[in-house]
Design a protein around this motif. Structure first.
Motif, PDB file in Angstrom:
ATOM      1  N   VAL A 173       0.835  -1.207   0.000  1.00 48.67           N
ATOM      2  CA  VAL A 173       0.000   0.000   0.000  1.00 48.67           C
ATOM      3  C   VAL A 173       0.866   1.252   0.000  1.00 48.67           C
ATOM      4  O   VAL A 173       0.619   2.200  -0.760  1.00 48.67           O
ATOM      5  CB  VAL A 173      -0.948   0.001   1.221  1.00 48.67           C
ATOM      6  N   ALA A 174       1.887   1.269   0.835  1.00 50.47           N
ATOM      7  CA  ALA A 174       2.766   2.441   0.917  1.00 50.47           C
ATOM      8  C   ALA A 174       3.428   2.727  -0.423  1.00 50.47           C
ATOM      9  O   ALA A 174       3.471   3.883  -0.888  1.00 50.47           O
ATOM     10  CB  ALA A 174       3.811   2.226   2.004  1.00 50.47           C
ATOM     11  N   LEU A 175       3.946   1.692  -1.080  1.00 47.47           N
ATOM     12  CA  LEU A 175       4.588   1.869  -2.382  1.00 47.47           C
ATOM     13  C   LEU A 175       3.593   2.358  -3.426  1.00 47.47           C
ATOM     14  O   LEU A 175       3.888   3.285  -4.204  1.00 47.47           O
ATOM     15  CB  LEU A 175       5.211   0.542  -2.821  1.00 47.47           C
ATOM     16  N   ALA A 176       2.402   1.757  -3.453  1.00 49.73           N
ATOM     17  CA  ALA A 176       1.392   2.149  -4.441  1.00 49.73           C
ATOM     18  C   ALA A 176       0.933   3.587  -4.240  1.00 49.73           C
ATOM     19  O   ALA A 176       0.682   4.312  -5.211  1.00 49.73           O
ATOM     20  CB  ALA A 176       0.198   1.194  -4.371  1.00 49.73           C
ATOM     21  N   LEU A 177       0.826   4.029  -2.984  1.00 50.58           N
ATOM     22  CA  LEU A 177       0.432   5.415  -2.716  1.00 50.58           C
ATOM     23  C   LEU A 177       1.456   6.399  -3.273  1.00 50.58           C
ATOM     24  O   LEU A 177       1.099   7.393  -3.920  1.00 50.58           O
ATOM     25  CB  LEU A 177       0.256   5.627  -1.209  1.00 50.58           C
ATOM     26  N   VAL A 178       2.728   6.126  -3.026  1.00 49.89           N
ATOM     27  CA  VAL A 178       3.777   7.022  -3.514  1.00 49.89           C
ATOM     28  C   VAL A 178       3.783   7.080  -5.036  1.00 49.89           C
ATOM     29  O   VAL A 178       3.826   8.154  -5.644  1.00 49.89           O
ATOM     30  CB  VAL A 178       5.154   6.555  -2.991  1.00 49.89           C
ATOM     31  N   LEU A 179       3.682   5.931  -5.684  1.00 42.71           N
ATOM     32  CA  LEU A 179       3.714   5.887  -7.138  1.00 42.71           C
ATOM     33  C   LEU A 179       2.464   6.504  -7.760  1.00 42.71           C
ATOM     34  O   LEU A 179       2.540   7.121  -8.829  1.00 42.71           O
ATOM     35  CB  LEU A 179       3.884   4.441  -7.610  1.00 42.71           C
ATOM     36  N   THR A 180       1.332   6.355  -7.115  1.00 41.59           N
ATOM     37  CA  THR A 180       0.106   6.954  -7.643  1.00 41.59           C
ATOM     38  C   THR A 180       0.192   8.469  -7.634  1.00 41.59           C
ATOM     39  O   THR A 180      -0.172   9.135  -8.612  1.00 41.59           O
ATOM     40  CB  THR A 180      -1.116   6.494  -6.825  1.00 41.59           C
ATOM     41  N   VAL A 181       0.656   9.033  -6.536  1.00 36.73           N
ATOM     42  CA  VAL A 181       0.802  10.485  -6.451  1.00 36.73           C
ATOM     43  C   VAL A 181       1.766  10.985  -7.532  1.00 36.73           C
ATOM     44  O   VAL A 181       1.568  12.037  -8.145  1.00 36.73           O
ATOM     45  CB  VAL A 181       1.294  10.895  -5.051  1.00 36.73           C
ATOM     46  N   ALA A 182       2.794  10.200  -7.825  1.00 33.48           N
ATOM     47  CA  ALA A 182       3.812  10.634  -8.785  1.00 33.48           C
ATOM     48  C   ALA A 182       3.379  10.459 -10.236  1.00 33.48           C
ATOM     49  O   ALA A 182       3.730  11.278 -11.093  1.00 33.48           O
ATOM     50  CB  ALA A 182       5.103   9.868  -8.537  1.00 33.48           C
ATOM     51  N   LEU A 183       2.592   9.414 -10.535  1.00 29.18           N
ATOM     52  CA  LEU A 183       2.359   9.043 -11.921  1.00 29.18           C
ATOM     53  C   LEU A 183       0.922   9.187 -12.411  1.00 29.18           C
ATOM     54  O   LEU A 183       0.694   9.253 -13.625  1.00 29.18           O
ATOM     55  CB  LEU A 183       2.792   7.579 -12.145  1.00 29.18           C
ATOM     56  N   ALA A 184      -0.037   9.224 -11.522  1.00 29.51           N
ATOM     57  CA  ALA A 184      -1.441   9.181 -11.938  1.00 29.51           C
ATOM     58  C   ALA A 184      -1.840  10.432 -12.715  1.00 29.51           C
ATOM     59  O   ALA A 184      -1.329  11.527 -12.458  1.00 29.51           O
ATOM     60  CB  ALA A 184      -2.353   9.028 -10.723  1.00 29.51           C
ATOM     61  N   PRO A 185      -2.762  10.284 -13.689  1.00 28.54           N
ATOM     62  CA  PRO A 185      -3.259  11.462 -14.400  1.00 28.54           C
ATOM     63  C   PRO A 185      -4.082  12.350 -13.481  1.00 28.54           C
ATOM     64  O   PRO A 185      -4.421  11.972 -12.352  1.00 28.54           O
ATOM     65  CB  PRO A 185      -4.126  10.858 -15.507  1.00 28.54           C
ATOM     66  N   GLU A 186      -4.419  13.507 -13.967  1.00 30.53           N
ATOM     67  CA  GLU A 186      -5.173  14.481 -13.181  1.00 30.53           C
ATOM     68  C   GLU A 186      -6.529  13.913 -12.774  1.00 30.53           C
ATOM     69  O   GLU A 186      -7.181  13.188 -13.526  1.00 30.53           O
ATOM     70  CB  GLU A 186      -5.371  15.755 -14.002  1.00 30.53           C
ATOM     71  N   ASN A 187      -6.953  14.244 -11.552  1.00 27.32           N
ATOM     72  CA  ASN A 187      -8.271  13.815 -11.090  1.00 27.32           C
ATOM     73  C   ASN A 187      -9.350  14.588 -11.837  1.00 27.32           C
ATOM     74  O   ASN A 187      -9.269  15.814 -11.983  1.00 27.32           O
ATOM     75  CB  ASN A 187      -8.400  14.056  -9.581  1.00 27.32           C
ATOM     76  N   LEU A 188     -10.373  13.878 -12.333  1.00 28.09           N
ATOM     77  CA  LEU A 188     -11.423  14.511 -13.140  1.00 28.09           C
ATOM     78  C   LEU A 188     -12.783  14.227 -12.522  1.00 28.09           C
ATOM     79  O   LEU A 188     -13.498  13.298 -12.936  1.00 28.09           O
ATOM     80  CB  LEU A 188     -11.370  13.984 -14.581  1.00 28.09           C
ATOM     81  N   PRO A 189     -13.179  15.004 -11.529  1.00 29.93           N
ATOM     82  CA  PRO A 189     -14.483  14.786 -10.901  1.00 29.93           C
ATOM     83  C   PRO A 189     -15.631  15.278 -11.780  1.00 29.93           C
ATOM     84  O   PRO A 189     -15.447  16.137 -12.643  1.00 29.93           O
ATOM     85  CB  PRO A 189     -14.395  15.603  -9.606  1.00 29.93           C
ATOM     86  N   ASN A 190     -16.807  14.729 -11.542  1.00 36.08           N
ATOM     87  CA  ASN A 190     -18.028  15.174 -12.216  1.00 36.08           C
ATOM     88  C   ASN A 190     -19.075  15.465 -11.145  1.00 36.08           C
ATOM     89  O   ASN A 190     -19.830  14.576 -10.751  1.00 36.08           O
ATOM     90  CB  ASN A 190     -18.525  14.098 -13.183  1.00 36.08           C
ATOM     91  N   PRO A 191     -19.130  16.709 -10.652  1.00 34.69           N
ATOM     92  CA  PRO A 191     -20.028  17.038  -9.540  1.00 34.69           C
ATOM     93  C   PRO A 191     -21.497  16.805  -9.850  1.00 34.69           C
ATOM     94  O   PRO A 191     -22.320  16.693  -8.933  1.00 34.69           O
ATOM     95  CB  PRO A 191     -19.751  18.540  -9.302  1.00 34.69           C
ATOM     96  N   ASP A 192     -21.864  16.730 -11.135  1.00 32.91           N
ATOM     97  CA  ASP A 192     -23.256  16.510 -11.504  1.00 32.91           C
ATOM     98  C   ASP A 192     -23.683  15.053 -11.313  1.00 32.91           C
ATOM     99  O   ASP A 192     -24.877  14.753 -11.350  1.00 32.91           O
ATOM    100  CB  ASP A 192     -23.477  16.906 -12.968  1.00 32.91           C
ATOM    101  N   LYS A 193     -22.714  14.165 -11.127  1.00 33.84           N
ATOM    102  CA  LYS A 193     -23.021  12.755 -10.949  1.00 33.84           C
ATOM    103  C   LYS A 193     -23.553  12.501  -9.542  1.00 33.84           C
ATOM    104  O   LYS A 193     -22.960  12.932  -8.546  1.00 33.84           O
ATOM    105  CB  LYS A 193     -21.766  11.907 -11.179  1.00 33.84           C
ATOM    106  N   GLU A 194     -24.696  11.830  -9.452  1.00 33.77           N
ATOM    107  CA  GLU A 194     -25.301  11.538  -8.150  1.00 33.77           C
ATOM    108  C   GLU A 194     -24.705  10.267  -7.555  1.00 33.77           C
ATOM    109  O   GLU A 194     -24.257   9.372  -8.276  1.00 33.77           O
ATOM    110  CB  GLU A 194     -26.816  11.380  -8.295  1.00 33.77           C
ATOM    111  N   TRP A 195     -24.708  10.205  -6.221  1.00 32.18           N
ATOM    112  CA  TRP A 195     -24.252   9.007  -5.524  1.00 32.18           C
ATOM    113  C   TRP A 195     -25.278   8.664  -4.468  1.00 32.18           C
ATOM    114  O   TRP A 195     -25.692   9.521  -3.677  1.00 32.18           O
ATOM    115  CB  TRP A 195     -22.886   9.236  -4.882  1.00 32.18           C
ATOM    116  N   ASP A 196     -25.696   7.389  -4.429  1.00 31.38           N
ATOM    117  CA  ASP A 196     -26.771   6.968  -3.536  1.00 31.38           C
ATOM    118  C   ASP A 196     -26.302   5.821  -2.659  1.00 31.38           C
ATOM    119  O   ASP A 196     -26.200   4.675  -3.105  1.00 31.38           O
ATOM    120  CB  ASP A 196     -27.986   6.543  -4.368  1.00 31.38           C
ATOM    121  N   VAL A 197     -25.982   6.127  -1.410  1.00 31.34           N
ATOM    122  CA  VAL A 197     -25.466   5.114  -0.499  1.00 31.34           C
ATOM    123  C   VAL A 197     -26.549   4.119  -0.085  1.00 31.34           C
ATOM    124  O   VAL A 197     -26.263   2.954   0.200  1.00 31.34           O
ATOM    125  CB  VAL A 197     -24.843   5.781   0.747  1.00 31.34           C
TER     126      VAL A 197
END
Length: 456
Positions: A173-197
């Motif tokens: 987990v620690a390794l994956a967290l570091v690599l994700t922060v370094a390599l992952a593309p930009e976060n692209l949220p869609n606030p119009d999308k609904e979420w129903d728990v």
């Protein structure tokens, strides 16, 4: 992103997926040691295994939609964090109840993380052929993680205490967290999308009831619990369907199943994982309890399925455009049915290994392209929904086969059947199930399409 960046980030996503898949099966060899260490009953042991896929399956559709809303990069990072903390809790759990709870929290982390893996792959690889190759490798990673789990669990138990099968997640987990922060593309949220728990809770109720129903079906002395389980399954399913029809932005729109390509992919994922996971669990238990092999040797024996599944899964995605879905999926199920028959009829360790190799080769062929069918046939604006359905399909296969095979084996033992004969009976059931799924997927892919669809 350059080609190197795309495949570099794909490696990070695959690392997270490998960890999730390992936790689905790492307890198969560890179960006897867990039951001794915690003085747990066989039923408690099955719940220790099933708490993880149960929570994962119940929450996946909701977390897929939540990923569309807040961004799949963020979901992947949060899921990694929850998974790491829950692993620490499981490693040092003082008793069976605490371990079941920790396994449930592991399921929460995996449910947050898992839909993001496929959604991020879809975002990262715009070219269809490159994306199909990536998904094929993704499928091989999932298969390899599930098949290698017993080996990793057995190796850890040879040298360390039982909690090590959970603690191993923390450095990953620690390794994956570091690599994700370094390599992952930009976060692209869609606030119009609904979420129903609430919908996720209804799904969890339905799956919990179904799991308990399967576990208790062979125990007629607990009629009240049997009826209550059936009622929970029906009620949860009815509430979920009714709510989806009333929501403006549902977690699951059932018209998506009108596509034979999509439905066939779902059936392939459920059936392929059910056959593979059931064979792994039953065989590792038999090798330890009857043949008296060590956990490591038992795990290494079933690892032949991974050795066969990895190339089959990878090549399936890469050559789908040439051979089509029909021989890879329907043909794969036919091969799995034959493999299960070889295990039953083999009579020797060599026969068992040959049957397991055929099972791994066949299920690997099925599962890599099942993901392509599901993801590729869904419209782009439903990528999170499709990813959630895809993952639910895999986890549902695991969940149901653990409950079913464990109950069938115990029912046979309770009737005085010898363990080896009971094991062969369960393997015969898995072979029959593979044949049924093969017939169903043959109908879905009878035109033999060679791509994921126009929406891919």
């Amino acid at each position: 992103m350059t080609k190197g960046q795309r495949w570099g980030f794909f490696a990070v996503v695959s690392l997270g997926l490998l960890m999730i898949s390992l936790d689905n099966s790492i307890l198969y060899t560890a179960l006897p040691a867990l039951e001794r260490s915690y003085n747990a009953t066989p039923e408690q042991g099955l719940w220790i295994i099933n708490a993880y896929p149960l929570v994962l399956s119940g929450l996946l559709l909701g977390t897929g939609a939540l990923g569309d809303r807040v961004g799949h990069r963020l979901m992947f990072i949060v899921g990694l964090g929850v998974f790491g903390l829950a692993s620490l809790g499981a490693a040092f759990a003082p008793g069976p109840l605490e371990l079941v709870i920790a396994r449930g929290l592991l399921g929460v982390g995996a449910a947050v993380m898992m839909p993001a893996t496929l959604a991020l792959i879809r975002m990262t690889f715009p070219d269809e052929r490159e994306r199909n190759t990536a998904i094929g490798i993704w499928g091989s990673v999932a298969v390899a993680g599930g098949a290698l789990g017993p080996v990793v669990g057995g190796a850890l138990l040879e040298r360390f205490w039982v909690g090590s099968v959970f603690l191993i997640n923390v450095p990953i987990v620690a390794l994956a967290l570091v690599l994700t922060v370094a390599l992952a593309p930009e976060n692209l949220p869609n606030p119009d999308k609904e979420w129903d728990v609430v919908s996720s809770l209804y799904a969890l109720l339905a799956l919990s009831g179904l799991t308990m129903l399967i576990k208790q079906a062979a125990n007629t002395q607990r009629l009240v619990l049997l009826v209550a389980s059936a009622a929970a399954a029906v009620l949860g399913g009815w509430l979920f369907v009714r709510r989806q029809r009333r929501l403006a932005d549902p977690l699951l729109t059932f018209d998506i199943f009108r596509s034979r390509l999509f439905t066939g992919g779902v059936l392939a994922a459920v059936g392929g994982m059910a056959v593979l996971a059931g064979a792994e669990l039953m065989t590792t238990q038999k090798l330890q309890l009857v043949d008296e092999l060590t956990p490591l040797t038992a795990g290494a024996t079933v690892a032949v399925m991974a050795a066969a599944a990895i190339p089959a899964s990878t090549l399936g995605g890469a050559y789908l455009h040439k051979v089509g879905f029909l021989p890879l999926i329907a043909g794969g199920f036919a091969g799995a049915a034959v493999g299960a028959g070889v295990v039953v009829a083999g009579g020797t360790s060599i026969g068992m290994v040959f049957g397991l190799v055929l099972l791994g080769l066949s299920t690997g062929s099925v599962m890599s392209v099942s993901s392509i069918a599901i993801i590729g046939s869904a419209p782009m604006h439903r990528s999170g929904m499709a990813a959630g359905v895809e993952e639910v399909s895999y986890e549902l296969g695991t969940l149901l086969t653990v409950a079913l095979t464990g109950s069938l084996l115990q029912a046979g033992l309770d009737r005085g059947v010898e363990y080896t004969d009971a094991y062969h009976g369960v393997m015969a059931v898995l072979g029959a199930a593979a044949a049924v799924f093969g017939a169903a997927t043959w109908w879905c892919f009878r035109d033999n399409p060679k791509s994921g669809g126009t929406h891919a």
